[in-house]
Every structure is written in structure tokens, then in C-alpha cells.
Design a protein around this motif. Structure first.
Motif, PDB file in Angstrom:
ATOM      1  N   TYR A 163       0.842  -1.202   0.000  1.00  0.00           N
ATOM      2  CA  TYR A 163       0.000   0.000   0.000  1.00  0.00           C
ATOM      3  C   TYR A 163       0.871   1.244   0.000  1.00  0.00           C
ATOM      4  O   TYR A 163       1.955   1.242   0.576  1.00  0.00           O
ATOM      5  CB  TYR A 163      -0.881   0.045   1.258  1.00  0.00           C
ATOM      6  CG  TYR A 163      -1.985  -0.971   1.279  1.00  0.00           C
ATOM      7  CD1 TYR A 163      -3.238  -0.666   0.765  1.00  0.00           C
ATOM      8  CD2 TYR A 163      -1.794  -2.231   1.827  1.00  0.00           C
ATOM      9  CE1 TYR A 163      -4.268  -1.592   0.782  1.00  0.00           C
ATOM     10  CE2 TYR A 163      -2.811  -3.168   1.852  1.00  0.00           C
ATOM     11  CZ  TYR A 163      -4.051  -2.840   1.329  1.00  0.00           C
ATOM     12  OH  TYR A 163      -5.064  -3.761   1.350  1.00  0.00           O
ATOM     13  N   LYS A 164       0.387   2.290  -0.614  1.00  0.00           N
ATOM     14  CA  LYS A 164       1.057   3.588  -0.540  1.00  0.00           C
ATOM     15  C   LYS A 164       0.557   4.284   0.726  1.00  0.00           C
ATOM     16  O   LYS A 164      -0.642   4.321   0.990  1.00  0.00           O
ATOM     17  CB  LYS A 164       0.740   4.438  -1.764  1.00  0.00           C
ATOM     18  CG  LYS A 164       1.439   5.788  -1.739  1.00  0.00           C
ATOM     19  CD  LYS A 164       1.416   6.423  -3.091  1.00  0.00           C
ATOM     20  CE  LYS A 164       2.075   7.776  -3.101  1.00  0.00           C
ATOM     21  NZ  LYS A 164       3.468   7.781  -2.807  1.00  0.00           N
ATOM     22  N   ARG A 165       1.483   4.826   1.504  1.00  0.00           N
ATOM     23  CA  ARG A 165       1.120   5.544   2.730  1.00  0.00           C
ATOM     24  C   ARG A 165       0.569   6.924   2.360  1.00  0.00           C
ATOM     25  O   ARG A 165       1.225   7.701   1.674  1.00  0.00           O
ATOM     26  CB  ARG A 165       2.340   5.703   3.625  1.00  0.00           C
ATOM     27  CG  ARG A 165       2.774   4.421   4.279  1.00  0.00           C
ATOM     28  CD  ARG A 165       3.936   4.708   5.217  1.00  0.00           C
ATOM     29  NE  ARG A 165       4.420   3.515   5.867  1.00  0.00           N
ATOM     30  CZ  ARG A 165       4.024   3.102   7.074  1.00  0.00           C
ATOM     31  NH1 ARG A 165       3.139   3.786   7.747  1.00  0.00           N
ATOM     32  NH2 ARG A 165       4.522   2.002   7.594  1.00  0.00           N
ATOM     33  N   THR A 166      -0.639   7.191   2.794  1.00  0.00           N
ATOM     34  CA  THR A 166      -1.290   8.487   2.618  1.00  0.00           C
ATOM     35  C   THR A 166      -1.858   8.884   3.982  1.00  0.00           C
ATOM     36  O   THR A 166      -1.951   8.032   4.879  1.00  0.00           O
ATOM     37  CB  THR A 166      -2.442   8.405   1.595  1.00  0.00           C
ATOM     38  OG1 THR A 166      -3.455   7.529   2.136  1.00  0.00           O
ATOM     39  CG2 THR A 166      -1.974   7.895   0.235  1.00  0.00           C
ATOM     40  N   PRO A 167      -2.268  10.117   4.145  1.00  0.00           N
ATOM     41  CA  PRO A 167      -2.893  10.489   5.423  1.00  0.00           C
ATOM     42  C   PRO A 167      -4.116   9.622   5.750  1.00  0.00           C
ATOM     43  O   PRO A 167      -4.294   9.201   6.895  1.00  0.00           O
ATOM     44  CB  PRO A 167      -3.275  11.953   5.220  1.00  0.00           C
ATOM     45  CG  PRO A 167      -2.261  12.456   4.224  1.00  0.00           C
ATOM     46  CD  PRO A 167      -2.042  11.292   3.292  1.00  0.00           C
ATOM     47  N   GLU A 168      -4.941   9.323   4.763  1.00  0.00           N
ATOM     48  CA  GLU A 168      -6.117   8.470   4.990  1.00  0.00           C
ATOM     49  C   GLU A 168      -5.689   7.055   5.368  1.00  0.00           C
ATOM     50  O   GLU A 168      -6.259   6.432   6.271  1.00  0.00           O
ATOM     51  CB  GLU A 168      -7.011   8.451   3.749  1.00  0.00           C
ATOM     52  CG  GLU A 168      -8.198   7.509   3.856  1.00  0.00           C
ATOM     53  CD  GLU A 168      -9.214   7.894   4.929  1.00  0.00           C
ATOM     54  OE1 GLU A 168     -10.114   7.066   5.199  1.00  0.00           O
ATOM     55  OE2 GLU A 168      -9.125   8.985   5.502  1.00  0.00           O
ATOM     56  N   PHE A 169      -4.677   6.523   4.688  1.00  0.00           N
ATOM     57  CA  PHE A 169      -4.168   5.191   5.020  1.00  0.00           C
ATOM     58  C   PHE A 169      -3.667   5.161   6.460  1.00  0.00           C
ATOM     59  O   PHE A 169      -3.962   4.234   7.217  1.00  0.00           O
ATOM     60  CB  PHE A 169      -3.044   4.782   4.058  1.00  0.00           C
ATOM     61  CG  PHE A 169      -2.414   3.480   4.428  1.00  0.00           C
ATOM     62  CD1 PHE A 169      -2.944   2.288   3.991  1.00  0.00           C
ATOM     63  CD2 PHE A 169      -1.287   3.441   5.251  1.00  0.00           C
ATOM     64  CE1 PHE A 169      -2.377   1.081   4.353  1.00  0.00           C
ATOM     65  CE2 PHE A 169      -0.709   2.242   5.625  1.00  0.00           C
ATOM     66  CZ  PHE A 169      -1.258   1.050   5.171  1.00  0.00           C
ATOM     67  N   GLU A 170      -2.901   6.172   6.860  1.00  0.00           N
ATOM     68  CA  GLU A 170      -2.356   6.231   8.220  1.00  0.00           C
ATOM     69  C   GLU A 170      -3.471   6.307   9.257  1.00  0.00           C
ATOM     70  O   GLU A 170      -3.385   5.705  10.325  1.00  0.00           O
ATOM     71  CB  GLU A 170      -1.399   7.412   8.363  1.00  0.00           C
ATOM     72  CG  GLU A 170      -0.142   7.304   7.527  1.00  0.00           C
ATOM     73  CD  GLU A 170       0.773   6.150   7.935  1.00  0.00           C
ATOM     74  OE1 GLU A 170       0.718   5.692   9.102  1.00  0.00           O
ATOM     75  OE2 GLU A 170       1.557   5.702   7.085  1.00  0.00           O
ATOM     76  N   ARG A 171      -4.538   7.051   8.943  1.00  0.00           N
ATOM     77  CA  ARG A 171      -5.687   7.145   9.851  1.00  0.00           C
ATOM     78  C   ARG A 171      -6.345   5.782  10.031  1.00  0.00           C
ATOM     79  O   ARG A 171      -6.645   5.361  11.147  1.00  0.00           O
ATOM     80  CB  ARG A 171      -6.708   8.162   9.319  1.00  0.00           C
ATOM     81  CG  ARG A 171      -7.870   8.423  10.283  1.00  0.00           C
ATOM     82  CD  ARG A 171      -8.970   9.253   9.645  1.00  0.00           C
ATOM     83  NE  ARG A 171      -9.666   8.552   8.575  1.00  0.00           N
ATOM     84  CZ  ARG A 171     -10.561   7.569   8.763  1.00  0.00           C
ATOM     85  NH1 ARG A 171     -10.855   7.153   9.972  1.00  0.00           N
ATOM     86  NH2 ARG A 171     -11.168   7.006   7.733  1.00  0.00           N
ATOM     87  N   LEU A 172      -6.551   5.079   8.921  1.00  0.00           N
ATOM     88  CA  LEU A 172      -7.158   3.748   8.991  1.00  0.00           C
ATOM     89  C   LEU A 172      -6.261   2.762   9.732  1.00  0.00           C
ATOM     90  O   LEU A 172      -6.743   1.945  10.524  1.00  0.00           O
ATOM     91  CB  LEU A 172      -7.467   3.223   7.581  1.00  0.00           C
ATOM     92  CG  LEU A 172      -8.630   3.900   6.877  1.00  0.00           C
ATOM     93  CD1 LEU A 172      -8.677   3.493   5.410  1.00  0.00           C
ATOM     94  CD2 LEU A 172      -9.939   3.568   7.570  1.00  0.00           C
ATOM     95  N   LEU A 173      -4.967   2.835   9.490  1.00  0.00           N
ATOM     96  CA  LEU A 173      -4.026   1.944  10.171  1.00  0.00           C
ATOM     97  C   LEU A 173      -4.059   2.191  11.679  1.00  0.00           C
ATOM     98  O   LEU A 173      -4.074   1.245  12.473  1.00  0.00           O
ATOM     99  CB  LEU A 173      -2.615   2.143   9.618  1.00  0.00           C
ATOM    100  CG  LEU A 173      -1.540   1.214  10.154  1.00  0.00           C
ATOM    101  CD1 LEU A 173      -1.886  -0.239   9.893  1.00  0.00           C
ATOM    102  CD2 LEU A 173      -0.195   1.567   9.516  1.00  0.00           C
TER     103      LEU A 173
END
Length: 62
Positions: free
Chosen positions: A42-52
Motif C-alpha cells: 500500500y502507498k502511505r497516505t494520510p487516509e491510510f495512516e488514519r485507517l491503520l
């Protein structure tokens, strides 16, 4: 200053399903050469980091 890795390699089918259900798309999937375990990139994005962070906080297996 430490640079955060641009990509996240997910080896957890449960986390992968959580991310997918929440609209994240993986870049590619593959097998680790040493362990033969499947992973999703996965590419790390602000939304990805929030979900993680949400998944990590609510994960009953931690």
C-alpha cells in the motif's frame, strides 16, 4: 530527520480486508521470497495512516 517509508507491506489478511473494506487499494501483491507469505503493498497516505491507527487501536489480537 527520519524519512518514513513511502510504502506499507501488509502481511495480515485481516488488516488487508479492513483496508480494502474502507476503500484502500493496494499497489501490488506478492510472496516474500524468504517466508513465502503473501503480502499486499500500500502507498502511505494520510487516509491510510488514519485507517491503520484505527485498526491498531481496535485490534483484539494486540
Amino acid at each position: 530527520m527520519e524519512k518514513i517509508n513511502e510504502f506499507f507491506y501488509c502481511y495480515s489478511p485481516n488488516l488487508h480486508e479492513f483496508l480494502r473494506t474502507n476503500g484502500q487499494r493496494y499497489i501490488c501483491a506478492g510472496l516474500n521470497e524468504n517466508t513465502m507469505r503473501k503480502f499486499w503493498q500500500y502507498k502511505r497516505t494520510p487516509e491510510f495512516e488514519r485507517l491503520l491507527a484505527t485498526y491498531t487501536t481496535n485490534n483484539p489480537n494486540r
